[in-house]
Design an enzyme around this catalytic site. Structure first.
Site, PDB file in Angstrom:
ATOM      1  N   ARG A 137      31.611  44.709  47.232  1.00 37.88           N
ATOM      2  CA  ARG A 137      32.877  45.381  46.927  1.00 37.88           C
ATOM      3  C   ARG A 137      33.794  45.405  48.158  1.00 37.88           C
ATOM      4  NH1 ARG A 137      33.531  50.756  47.098  1.00 37.88           N
ATOM      5  NH2 ARG A 137      31.400  51.225  46.481  1.00 37.88           N
ATOM      6  N   TYR A 155      57.116  41.493  33.496  1.00 36.40           N
ATOM      7  CA  TYR A 155      55.953  41.287  32.637  1.00 36.40           C
ATOM      8  C   TYR A 155      55.667  42.634  31.950  1.00 36.40           C
ATOM      9  CZ  TYR A 155      51.062  40.506  31.385  1.00 36.40           C
ATOM     10  OH  TYR A 155      49.878  40.397  30.710  1.00 36.40           O
ATOM     11  N   ASP A 176      56.204  39.242  42.152  1.00 37.30           N
ATOM     12  CA  ASP A 176      55.180  38.625  41.314  1.00 37.30           C
ATOM     13  C   ASP A 176      55.529  37.138  41.236  1.00 37.30           C
ATOM     14  OD1 ASP A 176      53.700  37.599  39.164  1.00 37.30           O
ATOM     15  OD2 ASP A 176      53.742  39.497  38.064  1.00 37.30           O
ATOM     16  N   LYS A 222      46.622  32.723  35.533  1.00 34.68           N
ATOM     17  CA  LYS A 222      47.553  31.744  34.976  1.00 34.68           C
ATOM     18  C   LYS A 222      47.463  30.425  35.751  1.00 34.68           C
ATOM     19  CE  LYS A 222      48.470  35.391  32.562  1.00 34.68           C
ATOM     20  NZ  LYS A 222      49.520  36.339  32.880  1.00 34.68           N
TER      21      LYS A 222
END
Ligand SMILES: *Cc1c(COP(=O)(O)O)cnc(C)c1O
Length: 433
Positions: A94, A152, A226, A251
């Protein structure tokens, strides 16, 4: 049953002897061989449990997948040094993992490519967690984010429903309206970040990145973008003065539609610790398997983006002259209102376009059902062509008036143009129209 009772101890004895007699087969431990430290032989069961001998003198040609939650220390002192930050190394996945870190650093390098910035980056569990981790890691309760209305959809909801309720309020404004943006910054000193998305989904409306970055710097306001639609191959916001870049690597960066992840990239040293602390404690880290898939995707990013761009350009030009199409949104077309701005800040026009079917909603839905070669899938950036009807999917929950004000009519179709043979894509769309 009875035979098992007899055979199992025999098997056990056989394997125990095998291991205790063998000088070449060793179990993996922090020492060379377990048998050199433990005089008594290691049992069959224990042999199953421990890691087996590893041939670490070989160098894998490809990035290994470190599917491990933790890392061994040679000595307790090493562990202490790593935990206290005096030495670099891995302790727990982590906090960092060699597969994940390698891919994050590669993406940071690509975003800052050609600049003299010293970038850092972290992969996250999704594009959404990249955005939430960045905002929580850099802003405080009472701070505000200045942003645009055509983000988005998930980001808009995150800003209103999650971050807003925690006391980090979004202010939605048209980021193309330079006067309004300057005025708002002047008026509200609680604005600590400008968050933008350009080109915007699905109309490909662009915002002047350099202008926003310069204005924000002069007011001491952070900027984040973004960059999912472009990837660093097409647009490098850090080079234009933006402070932070996020991506949904789901994407184009992965490109093959088989992982969900995100990335945060920055270069300002004073924010590095806050973002990392948030990532590690909110647990928004990416897992090694997804990182490994992203790494495979990045290798062909250059080739893929070139093909996405050329296919989208050809399709846009085809659609623009089609009698059943009233409008095509693609920045590669001279008719797009942001064609010149896109040429200034982008190295290509990307693989996303949208177009309006003249006859409206019913015709648009009929078109969707007639598509055969292309897929109807609510994602983008995959190697294959994906078609979506925003009004009934991505923008279903957006008020009709607001949706139409942002250029998303009932007849609008979005295409994520793939890298297939363009003739197959056009033939399919032609027959569906
Ligand atoms: C998909 C997407 C996101 C969200 O990413 P996830 O990986 O689905 O969490 C954010 N921004 C843009 C532009 C996207 O296309």
């Amino acid at each position: 049953m009875l035979s098992a009772i007899f055979i199992l101890p025999l098997l056990y004895n056989f394997f125990s002897k095998f291991f205790s007699n063998s000088k070449t087969i060793v179990l993996f431990s922090r020492f060379q061989t377990i048998s050199t430290v433990m005089s008594k032989k290691i049992s069959f069961q224990s042999t199953c449990v421990k890691e087996f001998q590893r041939n670490e003198s070989t160098k894998p040609h490809q990035l290994p997948l470190y599917a491990t939650s933790s890392f061994d220390f040679e000595k307790i002192e090493d562990g202490i040094d790593i935990f206290t930050g005096q030495k670099t190394g891995h302790v727990y996945s982590r906090y960092g993992n060699p597969t994940v870190d390698t891919v994050a650093n590669k993406l940071a390098h690509l975003e800052a490519y050609g600049t003299d910035l010293n970038p850092y980056g972290w992969l996250t569990s999704s594009g959404m967690s990249a955005i939430s981790t960045l905002v929580i890691g850099t802003l405080n309760q009472g701070d505000k984010i200045l942003t645009q209305g055509n983000l988005y959809g998930g980001t808009t909801e995150l800003f209103i429903k999650v971050l807003g309720s925690m006391g980090i309020q979004p202010i939605f404004i048209n980021l193309k309206d330079k006067e309004a943006v300057s005025h708002k910054l002047e008026e509200d000193s609680a604005i600590k970040m400008i968050y933008l998305e350009t080109p915007a989904n699905p109309t490909l409306a662009c915002i002047d990145i350099e202008w926003i970055a310069d204005l924000a710097k002069s007011k001491g306001v952070l900027t984040a973008i973004d960059n999912t639609f472009c990837t660093p191959l097409i647009q490098q916001p850090l080079a234009l003065g933006i402070d932070f870049v996020v991506h949904s690597t789901t994407k184009y960066i992965n490109g093959h539609g088989n992982s969900i992840a995100g990335v945060i990239i920055g270069h300002l040293e004073e924010y590095k610790k806050g973002i990392w602390t948030t990532l590690k404690l909110a647990g928004t880290n990416c897992n090694p398997w997804d990182a490994w898939l992203i790494n495979n995707g990045i290798k062909t990013l250059g080739l893929r983006m070139e093909r996405h761009c050329s296919n989208a350009q050809t399709l846009a030009e085809y659609l623009e002259q089609h009698e059943k199409v009233s409008l095509v949104n693609y920045t590669g077309l001279k008719s797009h209102p942001d064609h010149e701005l896109a040429k200034k800040q982008m190295k290509g026009h990307g693989g996303m376009l949208s177009f309006e079917i003249k006859a409206g909603k019913e015709a648009a839905l009929a078109f969707m059902n007639k598509v055969q070669f292309c897929s109807l899938a609510p994602t983008l950036g995959d190697v294959d062509t994906l078609i979506l009807h925003p009004a009934t999917s991505s923008h279903l929950n957006v008020d009709k008036e607001l949706r139409e004000a942002n250029g998303i009519s009932d007849g609008l179709i979005r295409v994520s143009v793939g890298i297939e043979d363009i003739n197959d894509i056009i033939s399919d769309i032609e027959q569906a129209l």
